[in-house]
Design a protein around this motif. Structure first.
Motif, PDB file in Angstrom:
ATOM      1  N   GLN A 197       0.834  -1.206   0.000  1.00  0.00           N
ATOM      2  CA  GLN A 197       0.000   0.000   0.000  1.00  0.00           C
ATOM      3  C   GLN A 197       0.870   1.257   0.000  1.00  0.00           C
ATOM      4  OE1 GLN A 197      -2.878   0.284   3.208  1.00  0.00           O
ATOM      5  NE2 GLN A 197      -2.686   2.515   3.217  1.00  0.00           N
ATOM      6  N   LYS A 198       1.916   1.251   0.846  1.00  0.00           N
ATOM      7  CA  LYS A 198       2.792   2.429   0.915  1.00  0.00           C
ATOM      8  C   LYS A 198       3.558   2.638  -0.388  1.00  0.00           C
ATOM      9  CE  LYS A 198       3.400   2.047   5.913  1.00  0.00           C
ATOM     10  NZ  LYS A 198       4.329   1.670   7.007  1.00  0.00           N
ATOM     11  N   THR A 205       2.480   1.823  -3.370  1.00  0.00           N
ATOM     12  CA  THR A 205       1.512   2.341  -4.331  1.00  0.00           C
ATOM     13  C   THR A 205       1.247   3.822  -4.092  1.00  0.00           C
ATOM     14  OG1 THR A 205       0.471   0.155  -4.366  1.00  0.00           O
ATOM     15  CG2 THR A 205      -0.774   1.974  -5.316  1.00  0.00           C
ATOM     16  N   GLU A 206       1.161   4.215  -2.826  1.00  0.00           N
ATOM     17  CA  GLU A 206       0.968   5.637  -2.501  1.00  0.00           C
ATOM     18  C   GLU A 206       2.144   6.468  -2.981  1.00  0.00           C
ATOM     19  OE1 GLU A 206       0.320   5.898   1.666  1.00  0.00           O
ATOM     20  OE2 GLU A 206      -1.693   5.060   1.590  1.00  0.00           O
ATOM     21  N   ALA A 207       3.354   5.940  -2.846  1.00  0.00           N
ATOM     22  CA  ALA A 207       4.540   6.664  -3.310  1.00  0.00           C
ATOM     23  C   ALA A 207       4.510   6.853  -4.818  1.00  0.00           C
ATOM     24  CB  ALA A 207       5.803   5.917  -2.888  1.00  0.00           C
ATOM     25  N   TRP A 227       1.826   6.953  -6.689  1.00  0.00           N
ATOM     26  CA  TRP A 227       0.767   7.926  -6.968  1.00  0.00           C
ATOM     27  C   TRP A 227       1.251   9.348  -6.719  1.00  0.00           C
ATOM     28  CZ3 TRP A 227      -3.781   8.783  -9.170  1.00  0.00           C
ATOM     29  CH2 TRP A 227      -4.531   9.882  -8.776  1.00  0.00           C
ATOM     30  N   ASN A 228       1.901   9.552  -5.583  1.00  0.00           N
ATOM     31  CA  ASN A 228       2.401  10.888  -5.264  1.00  0.00           C
ATOM     32  C   ASN A 228       3.456  11.337  -6.270  1.00  0.00           C
ATOM     33  OD1 ASN A 228       0.757  11.092  -3.004  1.00  0.00           O
ATOM     34  ND2 ASN A 228       2.281  10.172  -1.647  1.00  0.00           N
ATOM     35  N   GLU A 254       2.094  14.711  -7.824  1.00  0.00           N
ATOM     36  CA  GLU A 254       2.706  15.869  -7.195  1.00  0.00           C
ATOM     37  C   GLU A 254       3.595  16.612  -8.192  1.00  0.00           C
ATOM     38  OE1 GLU A 254       2.158  17.110  -4.292  1.00  0.00           O
ATOM     39  OE2 GLU A 254       0.858  15.512  -3.525  1.00  0.00           O
ATOM     40  N   GLN A 289      11.493  10.618   0.834  1.00  0.00           N
ATOM     41  CA  GLN A 289      10.377   9.797   0.382  1.00  0.00           C
ATOM     42  C   GLN A 289      10.824   8.766  -0.647  1.00  0.00           C
ATOM     43  OE1 GLN A 289       7.820  13.034  -0.886  1.00  0.00           O
ATOM     44  NE2 GLN A 289       6.481  12.773   0.892  1.00  0.00           N
TER      45      GLN A 289
END
Length: 205
Positions: A117-118, A120-122, A124-125, A129, A137
């Motif tokens: 999950q983490k 995938t969030e990275a 996405w960001n 961003e 990060q």
């Protein structure tokens, strides 16, 4: 995660003996976490590392001993040997907490759901961003990826050597002990109070 799902399945199927095995694995994982917290709070760091390493290896050796005592030529899952395997869950619960509390490992080491999950969030960001990810990060995301891929590599290696050693956990315990001993660290001692005050009182040029 897997044992929790199997616990529910065994209850639905009325396989009460296996329900006890899966419940024991979950309970031992929690007890391992309690034991790790006790070692962190009550035992000096280096002694705590040595004690945990001893407990970890002892759990693996004991599982092998019970499995051999129950069935020397295993052809199917033995309910008693599987119950003894809950000691492995105890060791893994302690290992996961100790690795995170050491401040050296920021990811889970016994389950991967949160790590994926983490990651995938990275991603996405990084995509949405405007400035992308900071250096910290990017480093965190890389560590998560390395943890995840090493989990896969460990599974491949374990599956490859397991038939050679008849699924014994002893080789795993030996390899783990060698790796942990090579990585044991002593926390930095707190700075001497007088030396710190001396530095603070020095005139700055």
């Amino acid at each position: 995660t897997g044992n929790t799902v199997k616990l529910g399945i065994s209850i639905a199927q009325g396989q009460w003996a296996w329900t006890g095995v899966f419940a024991a694995c979950i309970a031992c994982f929690a007890l391992g976490t309690f034991a790790a917290l006790f070692m962190i709070k009550r035992i000096e760091a280096r002694r705590g590392q040595h004690l945990f390493l001893l407990v970890f290896c002892a759990c693996f050796f004991l599982v092998d001993a019970v499995a051999l005592a129950v069935d020397k030529t295993p052809r199917d899952y033995s309910i008693y040997a599987s119950l003894a395997s809950s000691l492995v869950a105890f060791a893994m619960g302690a290992q996961n907490l100790l690795s995170q509390k050491s401040s050296l490992v920021k990811a889970n080491t016994t389950f991967m759901t949160g790590n994926i999950q983490k990651m995938t969030e990275a991603l996405w960001n990084r995509w949405v961003e405007e400035d992308g990810l900071t250096r910290a990060q990017r480093r965190a995301a890389l560590l998560l990826f390395c943890t995840w891929t090493n989990y896969i590599v460990g599974g491949v290696c374990g599956a490859a050597i397991a038939p050679v050693f008849f699924w014994s956990l002893t080789p795993v315990a030996v390899l783990y002990a060698i790796g942990m001993i090579s990585m044991q660290i002593e926390p930095a001692p707190p700075p001497d109070k007088e030396a710190r005050e001396d530095v603070e009182l020095r005139p700055r040029l």
